[in-house]
Scaffold this active site. Structure first.
Site, short mmCIF file in Angstrom:
data_model
loop_
_atom_site.label_atom_id
_atom_site.label_comp_id
_atom_site.label_asym_id
_atom_site.label_seq_id
_atom_site.Cartn_x
_atom_site.Cartn_y
_atom_site.Cartn_z
N CYS A 69 0.89 -1.34 -0.09
CA CYS A 69 0.01 0.03 -0.09
C CYS A 69 0.94 1.27 -0.10
O CYS A 69 0.92 2.03 0.91
CB CYS A 69 -0.86 -0.05 1.37
SG CYS A 69 -1.69 -1.53 1.64
N GLY A 121 4.78 6.68 -1.33
CA GLY A 121 6.05 6.41 -1.08
C GLY A 121 6.67 6.67 0.29
O GLY A 121 7.73 6.61 0.23
N CYS A 148 -2.64 3.59 10.97
CA CYS A 148 -2.36 4.97 11.83
C CYS A 148 -3.72 5.30 12.38
O CYS A 148 -4.24 6.39 12.14
CB CYS A 148 -1.96 6.09 10.80
SG CYS A 148 -3.15 6.60 9.30
C1 LIG Z 1 -1.94 4.73 4.56
S1 LIG Z 1 -1.97 4.68 2.91
C2 LIG Z 1 -0.20 4.15 2.61
C3 LIG Z 1 0.59 5.50 2.80
C4 LIG Z 1 2.02 5.20 2.42
N1 LIG Z 1 2.52 3.69 2.62
C5 LIG Z 1 3.05 6.08 2.96
O1 LIG Z 1 3.95 5.91 3.54
O2 LIG Z 1 2.92 7.29 2.64
C6 LIG Z 1 -2.77 3.37 2.27
C7 LIG Z 1 -2.79 3.38 0.98
O3 LIG Z 1 -3.36 2.12 0.67
C8 LIG Z 1 -3.88 2.32 -0.78
N2 LIG Z 1 -4.93 1.45 -0.89
C9 LIG Z 1 -6.21 1.44 -1.07
N3 LIG Z 1 -6.91 0.29 -1.29
C10 LIG Z 1 -5.80 -0.70 -1.66
C11 LIG Z 1 -5.93 -2.00 -1.98
N4 LIG Z 1 -6.77 -2.58 -2.17
N5 LIG Z 1 -4.76 -2.43 -2.01
C12 LIG Z 1 -3.31 -1.75 -1.77
N6 LIG Z 1 -3.58 -0.62 -1.45
C13 LIG Z 1 -4.86 0.09 -1.32
C14 LIG Z 1 -4.17 3.87 -0.67
O4 LIG Z 1 -4.43 4.05 -2.08
C15 LIG Z 1 -3.53 4.34 0.01
O5 LIG Z 1 -2.56 5.02 -0.62
#
Ligand SMILES: C[S@@+](CC[C@H](N)C(=O)[O-])C[C@H]1O[C@@H](n2cnc3c(N)ncnc32)[C@H](O)[C@@H]1O
Length: 427
Positions: A248, A252, A364
């Site tokens: 996810c 980045g 988070c």
């Molecule tokens: C908490 S944020 C990630 C933040 C990132 N890891 C960072 O450190 O900046 C969660 C992410 O999960 C993604 N997401 C949503 N649905 C998802 C899915 N089915 N599979 C993987 N990622 C997904 C979202 O687009 C979002 O960017």
């Protein structure tokens, strides 16, 4: 063991006494207009940007006073409504209640600054707010939720949600060390102090500098990243030469951290369903001097990854102090929206970890349904995975709760984060 809580209650109002309210003279109507937009549901940050952009001649103090007025009425609206005896009070009255009732500005001066005219300022309720929701200015459902999650610590946690968090940097260890970065920043006029939990963290001291104007940022020596968020990346314990998947990846934040830990070697794969975030990730990778990040626009069927990070989409209740009005823009259903998706992503991550490899599940948020319960359901379905102590050998016990990483603003000074470290049995 967790750090002992101070016996002196934390006062989130004390910073309000330090703001330059007198600089609001003549700006009451401008503030009231911006406050009305925030109360109607527009994000405070955006409203403030627009308000200031249209008024370039304002002094630094006037800009600061406007910001504090808009953010803090947005934040404290429930407590201000209680002080005024009505939840639907007009912006000018709320602004007066903020300055007089919470920030200690004398009544007549406060009423004049708010632009209330010459009449007698409205009386304010003198009794203390009787409920957590009113004390901490939260929607009832959210205060109830935090009371369930934290029990006797709920008041302290919620008080810490009502002050802005520190600005924290993560040293890019591919390019520098934390100590060398602190020296470099000092030469650029920015004072910092090391964070107590992450060996990569530097907190900015004093007023917010223009980080984006710093050469050290342009040279990729650091990223802005909460100290708790840094711990999540560190829990992966990515090593040079490995195959690591950030499942996810978003824009980045953690991918860059993993790449630095891997010394820009091996295979670092980053997936996210949001293509724009992945584009930003690629730009940030090049600034951080990472050459081996591979962006995935779809997930592979199989992959024997050494490590997979699931930094899952979640209700984000752990970062509410970053947006003063965010709590009023979310609905109770946010508490139940994510567990099924989180479970699904975790299962997909598990299929891509090699036997003996590591899977880190992180959020988070402060919501057992998205944290402990998701991990328990996962472990029940995958007996080939086991929970291991997060950060053995380097992470303080103070960052642990029941075998998971759990950090929060009132105990650690970080945003709130949860993480589970899972290992797949070998063979
Ligand atoms: C908490 S944020 C990630 C933040 C990132 N890891 C960072 O450190 O900046 C969660 C992410 O999960 C993604 N997401 C949503 N649905 C998802 C899915 N089915 N599979 C993987 N990622 C997904 C979202 O687009 C979002 O960017």
């Amino acid at each position: 063991m967790v750090p002992a809580l101070s016996t002196v209650p934390f006062d989130p109002l004390s910073r309000l006494h330090l703001q330059p309210w007198s600089a609001l003279a003549g700006l009451g109507p401008v503030a009231a207009d911006a406050i009305a937009q925030v109360l109607a549901g527009s994000a405070a940050e955006r409203v403030l940007d627009r308000t200031l952009r249209d008024r370039r001649s304002l002094t630094r103090e006037q800009r600061l006073a406007l910001k504090e007025a808009v953010f803090n009425v947005g934040l404290w609206r429930r407590r201000l409504g209680f002080l005024l005896g009505r939840e639907d009070a007009a912006p000018l009255f709320l602004l007066h209640a903020l300055m007089h009732g919470l920030a200690g500005v004398p009544a007549v001066e406060s009423a004049a600054l708010a632009g209330l005219g010459d009449g007698a300022p409205p009386p304010l309720v003198s009794a203390p707010p009787p409920t957590l929701a009113l004390r901490a200015s939260l929607p009832d459902w959210l205060a109830d939720h935090f009371a369930r999650e934290f029990g006797p610590e709920a008041d302290d946690f919620c008080a810490h949600l009502n002050v802005p968090g520190p600005i924290t940097l993560r040293a890019n260890v591919l390019r520098t060390s934390r100590e060398a970065l602190a020296e470099r920043l000092r030469s650029e006029g920015v004072e910092t102090r090391p964070g107590p939990w992450s060996p990569l963290a530097l907190h900015i001291e004093g007023p917010r500098p223009n980080l984006y104007g710093l050469r050290s940022l342009q040279e990729g020596l650091f990223e802005v990243q909460d100290e708790g968020s840094q711990l999540l990346g560190l829990l992966v314990e990515a090593r040079p030469g490995e195959t690591v998947l950030d499942l996810c990846a978003g824009a980045g934040g953690k991918t860059l951290q993993l790449g630095a830990d891997m010394k820009d070697s091996g295979r670092l794969l980053a997936y996210d369903p949001d293509p724009e975030r992945l584009d930003r990730l690629l730009q940030r990778s090049s600034r951080a001097h990472l050459t081996r990040v591979q962006v995935l626009r779809s997930l592979p069927e199989s992959l024997d990854a050494d490590r997979v990070l699931v930094d899952a989409p979640c209700s984000e209740l752990g970062s509410l102090r970053r947006g003063p009005d965010q709590r009023f823009r979310i609905q109770p259903e946010v508490l139940t929206r994510f567990p099924a998706l989180q479970q699904d992503i975790l299962q997909r991550g598990a299929r891509l970890v090699r036997p003996g490899g590591r899977l880190v599940y992180a959020t988070c948020t402060v919501n057992r349904a998205e944290n402990e319960d998701v991990v328990a359901a996962f472990l029940a379905s995958r007996p080939d995975f086991r929970l291991v102590r997060p950060g053995a050998g380097w992470l303080s016990d103070a960052c642990l709760r029941d075998g998971f990483l759990f950090v929060a603003p009132h105990r650690h000074g970080t945003d709130a984060f949860f993480a589970a470290v899972l290992e797949r049995t070998a063979g």
